[in-house]
Structure formats: structure tokens, C-alpha cells
Design a protein around this motif. Structure first.
Motif, PDB file in Angstrom:
ATOM      1  N   MET A 160       0.793  -1.224   0.000  1.00 17.59           N
ATOM      2  CA  MET A 160       0.000   0.000   0.000  1.00 17.59           C
ATOM      3  C   MET A 160       0.826   1.275   0.000  1.00 17.59           C
ATOM      4  SD  MET A 160      -2.956  -0.177  -0.565  1.00 17.59           S
ATOM      5  CE  MET A 160      -3.034   1.606  -0.413  1.00 17.59           C
TER       6      MET A 160
ATOM      7  N   LEU B 197      -4.006   3.301  -9.221  1.00 19.47           N
ATOM      8  CA  LEU B 197      -3.909   3.252  -7.753  1.00 19.47           C
ATOM      9  C   LEU B 197      -5.006   2.346  -7.203  1.00 19.47           C
ATOM     10  CD1 LEU B 197      -3.147   6.926  -6.629  1.00 19.47           C
ATOM     11  CD2 LEU B 197      -1.609   4.980  -6.719  1.00 19.47           C
ATOM     12  N   ALA B 198      -5.581   1.540  -8.075  1.00 22.29           N
ATOM     13  CA  ALA B 198      -6.706   0.700  -7.684  1.00 22.29           C
ATOM     14  C   ALA B 198      -6.373  -0.164  -6.478  1.00 22.29           C
ATOM     15  CB  ALA B 198      -7.128  -0.190  -8.844  1.00 22.29           C
ATOM     16  N   LEU B 199      -7.259  -0.138  -5.517  1.00 26.09           N
ATOM     17  CA  LEU B 199      -7.040  -0.895  -4.290  1.00 26.09           C
ATOM     18  C   LEU B 199      -7.330  -2.373  -4.472  1.00 26.09           C
ATOM     19  CD1 LEU B 199      -8.568   1.602  -1.714  1.00 26.09           C
ATOM     20  CD2 LEU B 199      -6.166   1.041  -2.028  1.00 26.09           C
ATOM     21  N   LEU B 200      -8.217  -2.680  -5.383  1.00 27.29           N
ATOM     22  CA  LEU B 200      -8.555  -4.073  -5.627  1.00 27.29           C
ATOM     23  C   LEU B 200      -8.491  -4.359  -7.119  1.00 27.29           C
ATOM     24  CD1 LEU B 200     -11.652  -4.760  -3.329  1.00 27.29           C
ATOM     25  CD2 LEU B 200      -9.349  -5.678  -3.099  1.00 27.29           C
ATOM     26  N   ASP B 201      -8.103  -5.562  -7.462  1.00 28.38           N
ATOM     27  CA  ASP B 201      -8.057  -5.947  -8.864  1.00 28.38           C
ATOM     28  C   ASP B 201      -9.387  -5.714  -9.550  1.00 28.38           C
ATOM     29  OD1 ASP B 201      -5.479  -6.649  -9.152  1.00 28.38           O
ATOM     30  OD2 ASP B 201      -5.759  -8.757  -8.721  1.00 28.38           O
TER      31      ASP B 201
ATOM     32  N   SER C 174      -9.990  -2.539 -11.529  1.00 32.21           N
ATOM     33  CA  SER C 174      -9.365  -2.250 -12.817  1.00 32.21           C
ATOM     34  C   SER C 174      -9.362  -3.427 -13.789  1.00 32.21           C
ATOM     35  CB  SER C 174      -7.929  -1.777 -12.598  1.00 32.21           C
ATOM     36  OG  SER C 174      -7.221  -2.698 -11.810  1.00 32.21           O
TER      37      SER C 174
ATOM     38  N   VAL D  79     -17.225   1.325  -4.743  1.00 31.60           N
ATOM     39  CA  VAL D  79     -16.746   2.067  -3.578  1.00 31.60           C
ATOM     40  C   VAL D  79     -15.246   2.319  -3.663  1.00 31.60           C
ATOM     41  CG1 VAL D  79     -16.326   1.894  -1.088  1.00 31.60           C
ATOM     42  CG2 VAL D  79     -18.581   1.344  -2.019  1.00 31.60           C
ATOM     43  N   PHE D  80     -14.487   1.306  -4.035  1.00 35.22           N
ATOM     44  CA  PHE D  80     -13.040   1.492  -4.092  1.00 35.22           C
ATOM     45  C   PHE D  80     -12.636   2.365  -5.279  1.00 35.22           C
ATOM     46  CE2 PHE D  80     -12.874  -2.176  -1.181  1.00 35.22           C
ATOM     47  CZ  PHE D  80     -12.065  -1.604  -0.220  1.00 35.22           C
TER      48      PHE D  80
ATOM     49  N   GLU E 268     -14.344   4.833  -6.300  1.00 32.59           N
ATOM     50  CA  GLU E 268     -14.608   6.200  -5.843  1.00 32.59           C
ATOM     51  C   GLU E 268     -13.525   6.679  -4.873  1.00 32.59           C
ATOM     52  OE1 GLU E 268     -16.547   8.455  -6.731  1.00 32.59           O
ATOM     53  OE2 GLU E 268     -16.483   9.889  -5.067  1.00 32.59           O
ATOM     54  N   ALA E 269     -13.068   5.772  -4.011  1.00 26.80           N
ATOM     55  CA  ALA E 269     -12.007   6.131  -3.058  1.00 26.80           C
ATOM     56  C   ALA E 269     -10.746   6.530  -3.818  1.00 26.80           C
ATOM     57  CB  ALA E 269     -11.714   4.956  -2.128  1.00 26.80           C
ATOM     58  N   GLU E 270     -10.448   5.746  -4.832  1.00 25.12           N
ATOM     59  CA  GLU E 270      -9.274   6.045  -5.653  1.00 25.12           C
ATOM     60  C   GLU E 270      -9.451   7.384  -6.360  1.00 25.12           C
ATOM     61  OE1 GLU E 270      -8.763   3.235  -8.780  1.00 25.12           O
ATOM     62  OE2 GLU E 270      -7.148   4.361  -9.727  1.00 25.12           O
TER      63      GLU E 270
ATOM     64  N   GLN F 273      -8.816  10.298  -4.087  1.00 20.38           N
ATOM     65  CA  GLN F 273      -7.404  10.477  -3.764  1.00 20.38           C
ATOM     66  C   GLN F 273      -6.675  11.142  -4.934  1.00 20.38           C
ATOM     67  OE1 GLN F 273      -4.926   6.876  -3.244  1.00 20.38           O
ATOM     68  NE2 GLN F 273      -4.301   7.803  -1.324  1.00 20.38           N
TER      69      GLN F 273
ATOM     70  N   MET G  37       0.391  -1.252  -4.778  1.00 22.04           N
ATOM     71  CA  MET G  37      -0.661  -0.257  -4.560  1.00 22.04           C
ATOM     72  C   MET G  37      -2.051  -0.859  -4.495  1.00 22.04           C
ATOM     73  SD  MET G  37       0.118   2.492  -3.736  1.00 22.04           S
ATOM     74  CE  MET G  37      -1.616   2.845  -3.653  1.00 22.04           C
ATOM     75  N   ARG G  38      -2.117  -2.046  -3.982  1.00 24.83           N
ATOM     76  CA  ARG G  38      -3.472  -2.576  -3.830  1.00 24.83           C
ATOM     77  C   ARG G  38      -3.595  -3.337  -2.516  1.00 24.83           C
ATOM     78  NH1 ARG G  38      -2.320  -5.734  -8.487  1.00 24.83           N
ATOM     79  NH2 ARG G  38      -3.586  -4.171  -9.494  1.00 24.83           N
ATOM     80  N   LEU G  39      -4.849  -3.613  -2.171  1.00 20.92           N
ATOM     81  CA  LEU G  39      -5.107  -4.321  -0.922  1.00 20.92           C
ATOM     82  C   LEU G  39      -4.599  -5.752  -1.029  1.00 20.92           C
ATOM     83  CD1 LEU G  39      -8.730  -3.113  -0.183  1.00 20.92           C
ATOM     84  CD2 LEU G  39      -6.583  -2.104   0.540  1.00 20.92           C
TER      85      LEU G  39
ATOM     86  N   ALA H 115      -0.621   4.768   4.120  1.00 23.15           N
ATOM     87  CA  ALA H 115       0.347   5.798   3.742  1.00 23.15           C
ATOM     88  C   ALA H 115       1.039   5.446   2.432  1.00 23.15           C
ATOM     89  CB  ALA H 115       1.375   5.976   4.841  1.00 23.15           C
TER      90      ALA H 115
ATOM     91  N   ALA I  46      -3.877  13.190   1.042  1.00 21.79           N
ATOM     92  CA  ALA I  46      -4.480  12.289   0.054  1.00 21.79           C
ATOM     93  C   ALA I  46      -5.012  11.041   0.744  1.00 21.79           C
ATOM     94  CB  ALA I  46      -3.456  11.907  -1.010  1.00 21.79           C
TER      95      ALA I  46
ATOM     96  N   GLN J  85      -9.006   9.687   1.217  1.00 18.69           N
ATOM     97  CA  GLN J  85      -9.445   8.358   0.807  1.00 18.69           C
ATOM     98  C   GLN J  85     -10.123   7.622   1.961  1.00 18.69           C
ATOM     99  OE1 GLN J  85      -6.345   5.407  -0.260  1.00 18.69           O
ATOM    100  NE2 GLN J  85      -7.506   5.116  -2.130  1.00 18.69           N
TER     101      GLN J  85
ATOM    102  N   TYR K  96     -13.564   8.890   3.024  1.00 19.18           N
ATOM    103  CA  TYR K  96     -14.656   8.357   2.209  1.00 19.18           C
ATOM    104  C   TYR K  96     -14.961   6.908   2.584  1.00 19.18           C
ATOM    105  CZ  TYR K  96     -17.107   6.285  -1.689  1.00 19.18           C
ATOM    106  OH  TYR K  96     -17.994   5.568  -2.445  1.00 19.18           O
ATOM    107  N   LEU K  97     -13.919   6.084   2.646  1.00 19.94           N
ATOM    108  CA  LEU K  97     -14.130   4.668   2.955  1.00 19.94           C
ATOM    109  C   LEU K  97     -14.784   4.490   4.331  1.00 19.94           C
ATOM    110  CD1 LEU K  97     -10.884   2.987   1.568  1.00 19.94           C
ATOM    111  CD2 LEU K  97     -13.200   2.907   0.615  1.00 19.94           C
TER     112      LEU K  97
END
Lengths: 144, 144
Positions: free
Chosen positions: A1, A85-89, A92, A108-109, A111-113, A116, B1-3, B86, B112, B116, B119-120
Motif C-alpha cells: 500500500m 492506484l486501484a485498491l482491488l483488482d 481495474s 466504492v473502491f 470512488e475512493a481512488e 485520492q 498499490m493494492r489491498l 500511507a 491524500a 481516501q 470516504y471509505l
DNA sequence: TAAAAGAGGCATTTGAGGTGCATCTTTTGA
DNA sequence: TCAAAAGATGCACCTCAAATGCCTCTTTTA
């Protein structure tokens, strides 16, 4: 992260250049940040390929900003170096999650991205740069 | 950069449970998502330790939400599983960057991250859950 | 007391990123 | 014209966190 060191080096290099107009050597930047010259060189190459800086080979060569510090956004640099910067696969890439169509997580993710990046895009390089004097002062202190 | 996948599994498990009241087995969740039971079990253990779910051992045991889907925020789960979001070390750790005192980057990335998470944190688990019917329907389709 | 079900630990694999090195190419100036 | 400077490029190895799978322990119920 977190951002890769490449992105970190790229941002530092841009900050260094923005704070000190004119041409500078990769070696100089590397020594300033106490980083291996190789790593800076790789970030520098990408920065040049993407048009952020201009590099000149040969004797007396070096690098310098190709655009104004006001016109470069931190978010753009981050995107160029990190890709998404996608948090989950599933944000994207299609077809990752079994329940995708029924899962609100994707939205939701995304939108979070978006929030940011929206902020990072609003911050110009010039905003995170301090006059060279301040940088220099700190380095001298640090060396003692 | 992902969960991490752990976080992914944790969120999916919560969504599964939120959409189907009552007690369910780890094996059942794992099979639903076509994930190894071991991986789900590990996410489940952490979810239980952090109070999101209640787990019951032995025959007839299983897991169930320990709190209402409205009171669980996606951001909180992400924070619990990922630690800090972070983007740069210098945001969360002291003394990493040579120019830290003169660098505005620290503040920018902290902001930033804050945006994020803000929102989450505002999104409750209940918001990303669809009725079990929808999930079931898709799975049946997928199996054919 | 046997079977079910979660808890927990361990060992291995894997892949991305980091790191260093060797070499090539361009440019300048003696 | 050639040597030195400086960036460009590719290659190989290292490293570490995450992922993965397996085995055993503990709890609970019928």
C-alpha cells in the motif's frame, strides 16, 4: 500500500530540479539524497520519456525540468509511475471476483481512488517545493 | 498499490455474512468464493479477533456477524487489515527522507490518504451488500 | 468418545521490486 | 581525432512480504 521507491525517487528528483533552476547531473541528485546513482538514473529516464524533464548526454550534460513546476501535478507523476492506484483488482480488471455483478465494493473502491487522485492532481509540483536555500541549510546541518 | 488478498477475503466474508443472516461455516464461505478454506480461515480469525464476527467452535459451529452491517465501515476494516494506507514511508515514519523538513510532499500524501479513508469510513458494510438472492442467482449462472 | 469445526503454526513458493554492475551511445573539447 | 564525461540500457541477482498448502491442536456437541 505504498508508492514504489522509483516513484519516490522521481518525485524527489523533480523537487530537486524545481528548486534549483538550470541543468544538474544525475550524480549530483543522487549524492544529494544519498541514493545510488543507478536508481536515480532509472527514475530519470522515465521522467525524460514522459516529458517531465529534458536530459542531455555527453560532457556538460545533465537534466532539467522540461515543463514549469506549476504545470506538473503530483497526481500525474504518481499515475505515470504507479499505473493505477486501484485498491482491488476488481476495480481495474474484469472477471476477478465471483460475485462482481452483485458487489458494491467495486464502485466504492473506485470512488475512493478517484477522490485520492483528484486531490493529488490538484497539487502542482511548485506547491511542494521550498527554496533551494532551505534544502541546502538542512543538508549542511545533517552532515555535521 | 493494492489491498492484500487477506483484506479482500475479509471483506468478501463480511459481505457474505451480511447478506445471509445466521451462522455459516468457513468451508461454506470458501466454497462460495472458490477460495482455499485456509485463506478464508485466516481472514476469519482476524475478523473474529477484531470483533467484527463471532466464531463458534465444535459441531454446529461457524461464524456470524458480531455487529450490525450498518455499524461496520469499509474503511475501518481496511485499516485494521492493511495498517496505514500511507503512500510514502515519510508520511508514517520519521527520519526517512533527507529533505523531510523542507519537503511538502509529506503533508500532501497524508492529506491524500486522509481523503481516501474519510470516504471509505463513510461507507457502511450494509451499503455494499446486495440481497442474497442476487448473489445466489449469479452463482447459479456461473456454474452452468 | 468420535466427529465436526475453528485455531494456530510452520514450511515452502512466488513475484515484484530493489540493487548493483557492465556496456553502449552521445557529446564536448583538447 | 580521440579521450573523457555523462546519460541510456540491459542483465542478473537479491530480498522480502505475501500467498499457499499442510499438519496438528483445541473446543464442542451428540
Amino acid at each position: 500500500m505504498r508508492l514504489s521507491l522509483q516513484t519516490d525517487y522521481a518525485l524527489r528528483t523533480l523537487i530537486y530540479l524545481a528548486g534549483r533552476p538550470g541543468r544538474h547531473q544525475v550524480r549530483e541528485v543522487a549524492e544529494f539524497f544519498r541514493i545510488s546513482k543507478d536508481h536515480v538514473a532509472k527514475a530519470v529516464r522515465r521522467l525524460a520519456q514522459q516529458g517531465y524533464i529534458r536530459s542531455v548526454r555527453g560532457v556538460g550534460g545533465g537534466i532539467e525540468l522540461a515543463r514549469s513546476a506549476e504545470s506538473i501535478s503530483i497526481g500525474q507523476v504518481v499515475e505515470d509511475f504507479e499505473g493505477s492506484l486501484a485498491l482491488l483488482d476488481c476495480v481495474s480488471i474484469e472477471g476477478v471476483c465471483t460475485i462482481q455483478p452483485a458487489c458494491g465494493l467495486r464502485h466504492v473502491f473506485a470512488e475512493a481512488e478517484r477522490r485520492q487522485l483528484e486531490y493529488l492532481n490538484s497539487v502542482p509540483l511548485s506547491q511542494v517545493v521550498r527554496p533551494a536555500g532551505e534544502l541546502q541549510e538542512f543538508v549542511l546541518l545533517d552532515l555535521n
